[in-house]
Design an enzyme around this catalytic site. Structure first.
Site, PDB file in Angstrom:
ATOM      1  N   ASN A 224       0.854  -1.202   0.000  1.00  0.00           N
ATOM      2  CA  ASN A 224       0.000   0.000   0.000  1.00  0.00           C
ATOM      3  C   ASN A 224       0.885   1.246   0.000  1.00  0.00           C
ATOM      4  O   ASN A 224       2.105   1.142   0.013  1.00  0.00           O
ATOM      5  CB  ASN A 224      -0.943  -0.026   1.207  1.00  0.00           C
ATOM      6  CG  ASN A 224      -0.178  -0.140   2.504  1.00  0.00           C
ATOM      7  OD1 ASN A 224       0.588   0.754   2.863  1.00  0.00           O
ATOM      8  ND2 ASN A 224      -0.335  -1.261   3.196  1.00  0.00           N
ATOM      9  N   LYS A 356     -11.631  -3.317  18.177  1.00  0.00           N
ATOM     10  CA  LYS A 356     -10.249  -3.317  18.695  1.00  0.00           C
ATOM     11  C   LYS A 356     -10.164  -2.199  19.744  1.00  0.00           C
ATOM     12  O   LYS A 356      -9.782  -1.064  19.423  1.00  0.00           O
ATOM     13  CB  LYS A 356      -9.246  -3.031  17.567  1.00  0.00           C
ATOM     14  CG  LYS A 356      -9.260  -4.067  16.441  1.00  0.00           C
ATOM     15  CD  LYS A 356      -8.061  -3.825  15.536  1.00  0.00           C
ATOM     16  CE  LYS A 356      -8.261  -4.379  14.155  1.00  0.00           C
ATOM     17  NZ  LYS A 356      -7.089  -4.233  13.293  1.00  0.00           N
TER      18      LYS A 356
END
Ligand code: C5P
Length: 412
Positions: A224, A356
């Site tokens: 990325n 998370k």
């Protein structure tokens, strides 16, 4: 700085002969807001920026020669009263808190490596015991020349810190790495070094930064656009505060600051191993890495051949390093996660925070010009267990955002 001084920090600013030397006037102005600045100008530097202007800007005479101000030794002078022992720049170098060489040419880097002392600046660098920081400025081909690359490595290993260089348009008309870092940014780093130094002494900080690269075959990867800049800025900021910093870095073009133990990794699996090995002994984990969520199910040993039709790739899920760390977290540990979003920033980040539950989740907009991946700037939305509402940190340099994030961590 070895100890917190009650006086203003003292900076010995070395100005060398890069075209960017004229920017040292602006730099002195910014540095002076937090420190006393005394300038050492090299012979080449003096051809690019007038000594008198630097004198006006700093408010002190500029030192240009090792021997100016030294009285010749009279025959019969006893050994203990050597004149160099009393000249003002030597006295100042003894008590300086930082030598900042900005701009730093390839020449001064080479001199530092060799331990040459053929002018005032190089001599003082050998003499002083304070940290040395260098903000290089040179042509991209000089910066990437094997001799300079090797010198950089040696200096880093010896503890010299580098600020920049930036990538962009160079004075010679070429484009690339080698641009003098922005004077305001250099001054900011120096100021934060002095302001926060020692605050995090004894803390162990683990930072994961940059992208991961998942191989498809021996020549192709899935990756990325992450540059690693936000993670590196956080690592630098933690170091500035005196923490012991471990950086686990995916492939980036950045130079980790001297004084940081860096592990270079490629894949998410490698990053996971390094993070998990170091996490138990860390007080703070900052997962700023853009970890690839998937990797090819199968890595071909040979280069995949083109076929007449399309190609379907089978991917499998990578381990979630942050989620695993959250499971193993001790109550004394602080975990900071990131959430890179292209759309519905607040809502998507909030959903991620539920999945998370980090102590701090930093949401940033990516895929937008001038912010997020690859740039020097960012704008972030910060969810913290210590704040009732998310905080919006508007578009700013990543180094400044890093300082603000560390201030948020300080609330725990
Ligand atoms: O779920 P998402 O990938 O958006 O979560 C981003 C956060 O999780 C970041 O802090 C990133 O470093 C971390 N992450 C991870 N392991 C993965 C994927 C993301 O630790 N496989």
């Amino acid at each position: 700085m070895s100890e917190t001084p009650h006086r203003k920090p003292r900076i010995l600013l070395g100005v060398t002969g890069s075209i960017a030397a004229y920017k040292s006037l602006e730099l002195v102005k910014y540095l002076k807001s937090s420190a006393e600045v005394r300038v050492v100008l090299t012979a080449a530097g003096s051809r690019l920026v007038p000594e008198n202007e630097l004198k006006k800007a700093s408010g002190f005479p500029v030192w240009t020669s090792l021997f100016k101000g030294a009285t010749p030794i009279k025959p019969g002078t006893p050994g203990g009263s050597h004149p160099l022992a009393v000249v003002p720049h030597i006295e100042y170098a003894k008590t300086a808190d930082l030598i900042l060489i900005a701009p730093a040419t390839a020449d001064i880097l080479g001199k530092l490596v060799q331990g040459l002392a053929d002018d005032l600046l190089s001599t003082l660098c050998l003499y002083a015991s304070c940290p040395i920081w260098a903000a290089p400025a040179m042509n991209v081909r000089m910066w990437n020349h094997p001799a300079v690359v090797s010198n950089r490595k040696i200096l880093l290993a010896r503890g010299v810190s580098f600020l920049g260089p930036d990538n962009g348009h160079l004075a010679c008309g070429e484009v690339g790495d080698g641009r003098f870092a922005e004077p305001r940014e250099i001054a900011f780093q120096v100021e934060s070094h002095f302001r926060h130094f020692g605050e995090w002494t004894g803390k162990k900080v683990l930072v994961a930064a940059g992208p991961t690269r998942e191989p498809l075959d021996p020549v192709r990867v899935i990756t990325n656009h992450s540059s690693g800049k936000m993670g590196y800025a956080l690592a630098q900021a933690a170091l500035n505060r005196g923490a012991e910093v471990i950086l686990v870095s995916g492939p980036t073009r950045l130079i980790p600051p001297a004084g940081i133990k860096t592990y270079w990794v490629e894949t998410a699996e490698e990053m996971r191993n390094r993070v998990h090995r170091n996490f138990p002994k860390s007080d703070i984990l900052i997962m700023a890495a853009a970890v690839s969520d998937y990797r090819p199910s199968r890595v071909s040993k040979t280069k995949l051949k083109k076929t007449s039709g399309g190609l379907t790739l089978r991917l499998r899920k990578n381990p979630d390093i942050l989620a695993e760390a959250l499971k193993n977290k001790k109550s004394s540990q602080i975990i900071v996660g990131f959430s890179a979003e292209t759309d519905h920033l607040a809502q998507n980040a909030l959903n991620k925070w539920k999945k998370k539950p980090c102590d701090i989740l930093v949401a940033n907009q990516v895929g937008k010009k001038g912010s997020g991946f690859g740039t020097d700037r960012n704008e972030i939305l910060v969810f913290s267990r210590k704040n009732p509402k998310p905080l919006w940190f508007k578009n700013d340099l990543k180094s400044r955002l890093a300082e603000k994030l560390l201030d948020e961590i300080n609330k725990f």
